[in-house]
Design a protein around this motif. Structure first.
Motif, short mmCIF file in Angstrom:
data_model
loop_
_atom_site.label_atom_id
_atom_site.label_comp_id
_atom_site.label_asym_id
_atom_site.label_seq_id
_atom_site.Cartn_x
_atom_site.Cartn_y
_atom_site.Cartn_z
N ILE A 40 0.71 -0.68 -0.43
CA ILE A 40 0.15 0.31 0.08
C ILE A 40 1.00 1.37 -0.04
N GLN A 41 0.40 2.45 -0.95
CA GLN A 41 2.25 3.22 -0.78
C GLN A 41 0.63 4.60 -1.44
N PHE A 42 1.11 5.20 0.22
CA PHE A 42 -0.20 6.38 -0.38
C PHE A 42 1.03 7.72 -0.86
N ILE A 43 0.12 8.66 -1.82
CA ILE A 43 0.36 9.83 -2.19
C ILE A 43 -0.14 10.96 -2.36
N ALA A 44 0.44 11.89 -1.31
CA ALA A 44 -0.38 12.79 -1.90
C ALA A 44 0.11 14.41 -2.70
N LEU A 45 -1.12 14.67 -3.09
CA LEU A 45 -1.46 15.52 -4.38
C LEU A 45 -1.52 16.15 -3.37
N VAL A 46 -0.51 17.87 -3.45
CA VAL A 46 -0.85 19.39 -3.30
C VAL A 46 -1.64 20.27 -4.50
N SER A 47 -2.83 20.48 -4.49
CA SER A 47 -3.50 21.82 -5.34
C SER A 47 -3.28 22.96 -4.35
#
Length: 76
Positions: A69-76
């Motif tokens: 399980i991999q977490f990726i944060a997308l900041v916009s």
């Protein structure tokens, strides 16, 4: 016991060459014969899964599943 990644199949059923998604923002679960294993029984890197069965026997043909399980944060 060390098992190379190329002996595993991915979600689509194709052989893989590396375990993807391994990094600082991920975690792994290992299932042997459908039973979740504790973290000190194994270690994983992109090319190998290392098992420390601690005197237990894992028979040929026993299903081994590695879930990443991999977490990726997308900041916009």
């Amino acid at each position: 016991m060390t098992i190379p990644a190329n002996l595993f199949t991915g979600d689509a059923g194709n052989l893989i060459t590396t375990f993807s998604g391994i990094g600082p923002n991920s975690y792994n679960n290992l299932f042997i014969n459908g039973i979740l294993q504790v973290g000190n029984v194994y270690s994983v890197n992109p090319t190998t899964l290392t098992l420390n069965p601690d005197g237990n026997t894992i028979y040929t043909g026993t299903p081994i599943t590695l879930e990443t399980i991999q977490f990726i944060a997308l900041v916009s």
